[in-house]
Enzyme design. Structure first.
Site, short mmCIF file in Angstrom:
data_model
loop_
_atom_site.label_atom_id
_atom_site.label_comp_id
_atom_site.label_asym_id
_atom_site.label_seq_id
_atom_site.Cartn_x
_atom_site.Cartn_y
_atom_site.Cartn_z
CB CYS A 2 -0.85 0.08 1.40
SG CYS A 2 -1.94 -1.65 1.52
NE ARG A 27 4.00 1.29 -0.82
CZ ARG A 27 5.36 1.10 -0.22
NH1 ARG A 27 6.59 1.75 -1.02
NH2 ARG A 27 6.01 0.93 0.84
CD1 TRP A 71 -1.11 -6.19 -3.68
CD2 TRP A 71 -0.14 -6.24 -1.99
NE1 TRP A 71 -0.15 -7.05 -4.02
CE2 TRP A 71 0.37 -7.66 -2.69
CE3 TRP A 71 0.49 -6.71 -0.53
CZ2 TRP A 71 0.61 -8.97 -1.91
CZ3 TRP A 71 0.30 -7.47 -0.07
CH2 TRP A 71 0.95 -8.64 -0.91
CG ASN A 95 2.98 0.35 3.60
OD1 ASN A 95 2.23 -0.66 3.05
ND2 ASN A 95 3.94 0.51 3.56
N GLY A 96 0.39 -1.80 6.09
CA GLY A 96 2.29 -2.76 6.62
C GLY A 96 0.69 -3.39 7.07
CD GLU A 462 13.20 -14.12 -13.59
OE1 GLU A 462 12.28 -14.95 -12.58
OE2 GLU A 462 12.17 -12.95 -13.86
CE LYS A 466 9.39 -12.11 -14.51
NZ LYS A 466 11.00 -11.40 -13.74
CD GLU A 469 6.10 -11.46 -12.43
OE1 GLU A 469 7.03 -11.63 -12.41
OE2 GLU A 469 5.52 -11.01 -11.48
CG HIS A 485 13.14 -38.99 -11.15
ND1 HIS A 485 13.34 -40.48 -10.77
CD2 HIS A 485 14.23 -38.09 -10.93
CE1 HIS A 485 14.37 -40.62 -11.45
NE2 HIS A 485 15.08 -39.27 -11.91
CE LYS A 584 9.46 -3.10 -10.52
NZ LYS A 584 9.66 -4.81 -11.49
#
Ligand code: F6R
Length: 589
Positions: A2, A27, A71, A95-96, A462, A466, A469, A485, A584
């Protein structure tokens, strides 16, 4: 995460708050809201979705005001759960995470207080509102509430009958700033940066009281304190998208420059202290999250191959609670694009407290990580705006590989040069254009596998991150030899497989996995420097990338994978710059 803002000054608060929130949208963008005081009354506008949904609130009269971009942690992304929260005569943005919110909420409800959201934050509004109602002292009320809260917070709090904003900080970033046009509070500098303003960074446990033209800072016992003042410059104009439709595509195009600008020359005198540390390094620990964790995995291959230094890579959120063993001679590298990731910061602090030297590799100068590190090795990727990390990953690899090479030199081992990588990155980018045509195979996919061995496995991890997401396709990066396996059971005609085979010594082994998935109906896409492999009948399409030292090859092979994720997201109608549920900068646990 946030983002929070507060403003008290000469101008109408609403436009100032909205401009600040736009700068903080990285954020989180689940909901947004502002509250301004006008004639002793609160005017609150809250909306689900992005800050632009608040456009109608720009015309609001009134000052002071506070604002929030969310967020979601507790409670769904909805208008009901949007901030600011109002209780009694106060309004609050947070925020938190309040970790004891459930217990405090039950206590409030037992007193007959009614909640209007599912958030943890509203508990703080209730406590502060109640305490303020008793004594009319806003700073005292925020401080009394803070004593009852566990977890992390940055608050900005308004009272409808006072011209002041009170802020508090505990493990969530918060700055306050002062200039001729007013006083400000914000989660991050871009929301308040303007020439002529001076900013103060609050420390954990601090409170701030903002009144007309004045900022007072207090420690946890409400004793006045002085914090270092930083003169702010006009915020550099946000980079635009240039010729590209999306920031992510633009940032991928900037990979070669990011690599070139980030490769440090560790022989320069400014790095002599770092090099001394490398001479004494017996063990390397890397702590990071997400994409930065993958760059740590890539580093492990290079450091162990060339310097023979045992290297362990830790997911920071695990490391911080794992009671890690940090032997003497351990060098810890914390890797973070933002330098603000809460888990990475906590892991870095823990490593230091156990006697390790700490190097920060980060893209953001003056970020929190730079303040805890003994040494900072910056990446110069330039500002990264798309939520999915791309060029910052390649830039991290440039720095980490340079460290691996230097470690090898201090151990009198041989290591190949890095200087050619920027040009090879440019060639790889040009060679990767064709991945756009792979998208039809991914549009109807049930899931996707990315396979590789050794360093190629790191690139596969990676590439998979990508894709999932930004396209929301289930996807896994897998060690090619491990597939048989158990996981091979998942592969069928609706499971495209992307294989990375850049290490000649392992490529044939990776191709064994390609044969296995092809035999089960999977379409196979290959990233490799070896044209003979690309011509195999099992391969539906390929990208031929330039050949380089295999331990360094993820810095190249990830480029077509970044582009693939981008094109698949577009083909599926997703916004690659702002994927759902993400932000982000991840400043909560
Ligand atoms: C993925 C991504 C995240 C970040 C992670 C760590 O594209 O961006 O996985 O890499 O949240 O962030 P930083 O590097 O800022 O610590």
């Amino acid at each position: 995460m946030c983002g929070i803002v507060g403003y008290l000054g000469e101008e109408r608060a609403a436009p100032v708050l909205l401009d600040g929130l736009e700068k903080l949208e990285y954020r989180g963008y689940d909901s947004a809201g502002i509250c301004v005081v006008n004639g002793g009354k609160f005017f609150v506008v809250r909306k689900k979705g992005r800050v632009k949904e608040l456009a109608g609130a720009r015309a609001l009269e009134g000052n002071p005001g506070i604002g929030h971009t969310r967020w979601a942690t507790h409670g769904a992304p909805s208008e009901r759960n949007a901030h600011p929260h109002v209780f009694g005569k106060i309004s609050l943005v947070h925020n938190g995470i309040i970790e004891n919110a459930a217990c405090l909420r039950a206590q409030c409800e037992a007193r007959g207080e009614v909640f209007s959201s599912d958030t943890d934050s509203e508990v703080a509004a209730h406590l502060i509102g109640r305490f303020y109602g008793e004594k009319g002292d806003l700073l005292g009320a925020v401080s009394a509430a803070a004593e009852l809260l566990a977890g992390s917070y940055a608050f900005a709090v308004l009272a409808e009958d006072k011209e002041e904003i009170v802020c508090a900080r505990m493990r969530s970033p918060l700055i306050v700033a002062c200039g001729p046009d007013g006083v400000f509070a914000a989660s991050d500098v871009p929301a308040v940066a303007k020439a002529g303003r001076v900013a103060y960074v609050l420390e954990d446990g601090d409170f701030a009281r903002l009144t007309r033209g004045k900022i007072e800072l207090f420690d946890g016992a409400l004793r006045p304190v002085v914090r270092e003042a930083v003169a702010l410059e006009e915020e550099e104009v946000s980079p635009g998208k240039g010729e590209f439709r999306h920031f992510m595509r633009k940032e991928i195009s900037e990979v070669p420059a990011a690599v070139l600008n980030s490769l440090p020359d560790l022989s320069k005198p400014e790095f002599s202290e770092v090099c001394k540390v490398l001479c004494q390094t017996k063990y390397l620990h890397i702590v990071a999250c997400g994409t930065a964790y993958h760059s740590g995995l890539c580093m492990k291959h290079a450091a162990e191959k060339f310097a023979r230094v045992p290297t362990e890579v830790f997911v920071a959120s695990e490391y911080r609670y794992a009671d890690p063993i940090v032997p003497p001679g351990t060098l810890t590298i914390a890797v973070s694009q933002s330098g603000e990731t809460a888990d990475t910061l906590a892991a870095a602090a823990l490593a230091k407290s156990r006697g390790s030297v700490l190097i920060a590799v980060t893209n953001v100068a003056h970020s929190s990580l730079t303040r805890v590190a003994d040494f900072v090795l910056p990446t110069h990727a330039g500002r990264e705006i798309a939520v999915a990390a791309t060029k910052s990953f390649n830039a991290q690899l440039a720095v980490l590989y340079a460290l691996a090479v230097q470690l090898a030199k201090t151990a009198k081992c041989c290591a190949p040069p890095l200087a050619g990588l920027p040009v090879l990155a440019r060639e790889t980018l040009a060679a990767s254009a064709g991945v756009a045509s792979w998208t039809p195979y991914f549009q109807g996919a049930r899931s996707v596998f990315f396979l590789g061995r050794g360093a190629d496995h790191c690139a596969a991890l990676e590439g998979s991150l990508k894709l999932k997401e930004i396209s929301y396709l289930p996807s896994e990066g897998y060690a090619a030899g491990e597939l048989k396996h158990g996981t091979l059971a998942l592969v069928d005609g609706r499971t495209p497989v992307v294989a990375v085979a850049c290490d000649e010594a392992l490529a044939d082994k990776t191709m064994n996995a390609v044969h296995e998935v092809y035999a089960r109906g999977a379409a196979v896409f290959l990233v490799t420097p070896f044209s003979a492999l690309a011509q195999a009948k099992e391969v539906t399409a390929s990208v031929l990338i330039p050949r380089c030292e295999p331990a360094f090859s993820p810095i190249l092979s990830v480029i077509p994978l970044q582009l693939l994720a981008y094109h698949v997201a577009l083909a599926l109608g997703k916004d690659p710059d702002k994927p759902r549920n993400l932000a982000k900068s991840v400043t909560v646990e």
